[in-house]
Write a protein that holds these residues in place. Sequence first.
Motif, PDB file in Angstrom:
ATOM      1  N   GLU A   1       0.815  -0.891  -0.072  1.00 13.37           N
ATOM      2  CA  GLU A   1      -0.008   0.069   0.019  1.00 13.37           C
ATOM      3  C   GLU A   1       0.722   1.339  -0.011  1.00 13.37           C
ATOM      4  O   GLU A   1       1.796   1.472   0.507  1.00 13.37           O
TER       5      GLU A   1
ATOM      6  N   SER B   1       0.715   5.736  -0.767  1.00  9.33           N
ATOM      7  CA  SER B   1       0.107   7.091  -1.097  1.00  9.33           C
ATOM      8  C   SER B   1       0.781   7.846  -2.215  1.00  9.33           C
ATOM      9  O   SER B   1       1.859   7.860  -2.267  1.00  9.33           O
TER      10      SER B   1
ATOM     11  N   SER C   1      -0.047  11.211  -5.421  1.00  9.14           N
ATOM     12  CA  SER C   1      -0.852  12.374  -5.574  1.00  9.14           C
ATOM     13  C   SER C   1      -1.002  12.573  -7.074  1.00  9.14           C
ATOM     14  O   SER C   1      -0.005  12.171  -7.766  1.00  9.14           O
TER      15      SER C   1
ATOM     16  N   ASP D   1      -4.880  13.495  -3.280  1.00  5.90           N
ATOM     17  CA  ASP D   1      -4.174  12.441  -2.806  1.00  5.90           C
ATOM     18  C   ASP D   1      -4.971  11.171  -2.959  1.00  5.90           C
ATOM     19  O   ASP D   1      -6.091  10.883  -2.668  1.00  5.90           O
TER      20      ASP D   1
ATOM     21  N   GLN E   1      -4.748   6.689  -2.584  1.00  2.00           N
ATOM     22  CA  GLN E   1      -4.234   5.609  -1.770  1.00  2.00           C
ATOM     23  C   GLN E   1      -4.030   4.375  -2.810  1.00  2.00           C
ATOM     24  O   GLN E   1      -5.266   4.260  -3.512  1.00  2.00           O
TER      25      GLN E   1
ATOM     26  N   ARG F   1      -3.671   0.521  -3.400  1.00  6.78           N
ATOM     27  CA  ARG F   1      -3.548  -0.655  -2.748  1.00  6.78           C
ATOM     28  C   ARG F   1      -3.033  -2.057  -3.830  1.00  6.78           C
ATOM     29  O   ARG F   1      -3.909  -1.713  -4.851  1.00  6.78           O
TER      30      ARG F   1
ATOM     31  N   HIS G   1      -9.567   7.712  -3.377  1.00  6.91           N
ATOM     32  CA  HIS G   1      -9.157   9.164  -2.938  1.00  6.91           C
ATOM     33  C   HIS G   1      -8.732   8.794  -1.363  1.00  6.91           C
ATOM     34  O   HIS G   1      -9.457   8.072  -0.652  1.00  6.91           O
ATOM     35  N   LYS G   2      -7.544   9.148  -1.074  1.00  6.86           N
ATOM     36  CA  LYS G   2      -7.142   9.113   0.304  1.00  6.86           C
ATOM     37  C   LYS G   2      -8.210   9.640   1.581  1.00  6.86           C
ATOM     38  O   LYS G   2      -8.280   9.103   2.598  1.00  6.86           O
ATOM     39  N   GLN G   3      -8.822  10.878   1.060  1.00  2.29           N
ATOM     40  CA  GLN G   3      -9.537  11.560   2.173  1.00  2.29           C
ATOM     41  C   GLN G   3     -10.591  10.741   2.435  1.00  2.29           C
ATOM     42  O   GLN G   3     -11.197  10.657   3.697  1.00  2.29           O
TER      43      GLN G   3
END
Length: 140
Positions: free
Chosen positions: A15, A17, A19, A81, A83, A85, A104-106
């Motif tokens: 995993e 992160s 942008s 940002d 994510q 996986r 979306h990370k958020q």
Amino acid sequence: MARIIIDIPDKLVFETSLSVRISDINFAGHLAHDAILTLTHECRARFFHSHGWTEINVEGKGIVVSDVAIVYKSEAFFPDDLQMRLYVDQISKKSFDMIYVITHKQDGKEIARAKTAIVFFDYSERKASSIPEVFLKVIQ
């Protein structure tokens, strides 16, 4: 028309992160289709690096991508940002699938799923080779 379906396997192997860069945006103002493939490559390279490998050196063997599929779920924009996986599926003697789920990370909203079929390759002999045991231990 038959739709591509990419199921999420059970085995999460990595995993990270990332942008959305301005260069990832297309004429419509959202994440471009070719940028999805670039994001999957970045995720895959980070996975290899996290184990001290490169895509051309795991116990002297490298990889090649033999096919790609992408299913789009929603838009992403600069500078969202994300994510990433990474899962594995369909492991055989010389190949396996890497499944990427981009959200979306958020808020966790899914942006896309992608699949790359990976074949281990002996670059000195220019032919497919068995998956190294050390690699199998990580992905199984």
